[in-house]
Design an enzyme around this catalytic site. Structure first.
Site, PDB file in Angstrom:
ATOM      1  N   ASP A   1       0.810  -1.208  -0.004  1.00  0.00           N
ATOM      2  CA  ASP A   1      -0.143   0.048   0.042  1.00  0.00           C
ATOM      3  C   ASP A   1       0.965   1.375   0.059  1.00  0.00           C
ATOM      4  O   ASP A   1       0.432   2.328  -0.271  1.00  0.00           O
ATOM      5  CB  ASP A   1      -0.891  -0.013   1.203  1.00  0.00           C
ATOM      6  CG  ASP A   1      -2.137  -1.056   1.315  1.00  0.00           C
ATOM      7  OD1 ASP A   1      -2.323  -1.371  -0.005  1.00  0.00           O
ATOM      8  OD2 ASP A   1      -2.444  -1.420   2.063  1.00  0.00           O
TER       9      ASP A   1
ATOM     10  N   ARG B   1      -6.693  11.982  10.594  1.00  0.00           N
ATOM     11  CA  ARG B   1      -6.296  10.457  11.240  1.00  0.00           C
ATOM     12  C   ARG B   1      -5.046  10.497  12.167  1.00  0.00           C
ATOM     13  O   ARG B   1      -4.004  10.228  11.875  1.00  0.00           O
ATOM     14  CB  ARG B   1      -5.966   9.578  10.253  1.00  0.00           C
ATOM     15  CG  ARG B   1      -7.039   9.263   9.347  1.00  0.00           C
ATOM     16  CD  ARG B   1      -6.879   8.068   8.293  1.00  0.00           C
ATOM     17  NE  ARG B   1      -8.289   7.753   7.693  1.00  0.00           N
ATOM     18  CZ  ARG B   1      -8.351   6.855   6.941  1.00  0.00           C
ATOM     19  NH1 ARG B   1      -7.266   6.039   6.390  1.00  0.00           N
ATOM     20  NH2 ARG B   1      -9.656   6.572   6.027  1.00  0.00           N
TER      21      ARG B   1
END
Length: 404
Positions: A201, A281
């Site tokens: 990722d 986040r």
């Protein structure tokens, strides 16, 4: 995978508030002692020079000028949910001498990849400063410490670090930045196994089904996906003394609203600086129990702390400085739930300093007076203490023979 699941359950603490209370008690003891106040101001010791450690984790080792001769002392210093992590304390030293990463199936001895795939416990250090451009994910075996004190080590311009289905890992004093997705392929993940990996990722650090992990004094920025992602039932983790900058989605704790096994996730986020260029986040949480304590949030564009699926988030003694945007003043963000549902989620703020219009929307039951009785001893003064506690967040310039 079965062994890692068993290890994660063993690392899970059924009384997480006991751990948060222990950490707060230590912070209180350090900050309230007269001698510590003097040392926080830089009082000089004739034999050791100025002690510049400003929080209880750092004070455990940084004031010792002989830290390089006793590197493994670091393993005794972790607090919070990752407090039982020892990394490679009971193994030999392994010195990385080569920054290359060309052979993923048969890594060259002396490289970081060759070090981390060994089955035995290892305390990994570096012979010199270096930039390591990983060709693919660096997949670690357990019982390892990567300790970059005394040199400057960058993991950059390539793939990131993966800690998957293992336990007992310490990452310390690295600079991790400009991480990108990699194409995958055959990668050796232990001395006796080569596995095929799909495309990664682009996380800086990916923790997957792992336990007893400590990430300390890491500087991180500009990764393709997350800076730190913790997923798939990982638990017993402390992230401390780190400096995060220039990134969108900073930390993800729990990747799926449908993966209820993340209920065992317990993470401490302490003494970190969330700095320039961050968006959201910090962290974003699902399912588990998260103690966010004495961090400095000086920048965000959307929100600081978010989540879904009923996570418990205890925010204590943090400083939150809201951005100028009137629509981004709220510290918290709840996803995929109406107020009738999220009002029962336990998100509590205690002793936080909210500046420039920042506000924290609380919900759920108040903190237990019985389990948190020691919290009343702590007089949080984030406007003064948080800047001290996080002053040396990020990678450190350490020199042998001097306090770090």
């Amino acid at each position: 995978m079965e062994n890692s699941t068993k290890a994660n359950l063993e690392a899970y603490n059924p009384d997480p508030e006991e751990v948060t209370a222990q950490l707060n008690a230590v912070v209180h003891r350090i900050l309230m002692s007269n001698s510590t106040r003097r040392e926080l101001r830089g009082r000089k010791n004739r034999k050791r020079g100025p002690c510049r450690a400003t929080n209880p984790i750092d004070r455990c080792w940084r004031c010792n000028r002989n830290w390089a001769k006793n590197r493994k002392r670091l393993a005794d210093c972790v607090l919070g949910f990752g407090r039982k992590t020892v990394g490679g304390k009971y193994g030999r030293y392994y010195t990385v001498t080569d920054s290359s990463d060309y052979d993923l199936v048969n890594p060259k001895p002396g490289t970081l990849r060759h070090a981390v795939i060994q089955k035995e416990p290892l305390w990994i250090i570096f012979a010199k400063s270096m930039v390591i451009k990983l060709s693919e994910e660096l997949i670690m075996e357990g019982d390892k410490t990567i300790d970059a004190r005394g040199v400057e080590v960058h993991i950059a311009y390539g793939a990131g670090i993966t800690i998957q289905f293992v336990k007992n890992v310490i990452l310390h004093n690295l600079q991790i930045h400009d991480i990108s997705s990699s194409g995958g392929g055959n990668i050796r993940d232990s001395v006796d196994h080569v596995g095929f990996r799909t495309k990664s990722d682009g996380d800086g650090i990916s923790i997957f089904g792992a336990s007893n992990i400590w990430i300390d004094h890491i500087s991180m920025s500009n990764c393709q996906d997350g800076l730190v992602d913790v997923i798939m039932g990982s638990t017993a983790i402390t992230i401390s003394n780190c400096h995060f900058t220039k990134h969108n989605e900073v930390m993800l704790f729990g990747a799926s609203d449908s993966y209820s096994a993340d209920k065992v996730m317990q993470i401490t986020v302490a003494f970190n600086h969330f700095g320039q260029g961050l968006v959201q986040r910090m962290p974003r949480c699902r399912w588990g129990f998260f103690h966010v304590v004495n961090n400095d949030y000086t920048h965000w564009l959307m929100y600081a702390i978010g989540g879904s699926q009923n996570p418990t988030i205890i925010s204590q003694g943090n400083r939150f400085i809201a951005p100028p945007n009137d629509f981004a003043k709220q510290v918290t963000k709840r996803d995929y739930a109406q107020e009738g549902e999220w009002k029962n989620w336990r998100w509590r703020s205690e002793g936080d300093l909210l500046m420039n219009g920042a506000f924290f929307v609380q919900s759920g039951k108040r903190l237990s007076k019985r389990k948190f009785s020691r919290l009343e001893m702590i007089k949080y003064k984030p406007g003064t203490f948080v800047t001290r506690l996080t002053r040396y967040a990020g990678s450190l310039d350490c020199f042998k023979g001097k306090p770090c």
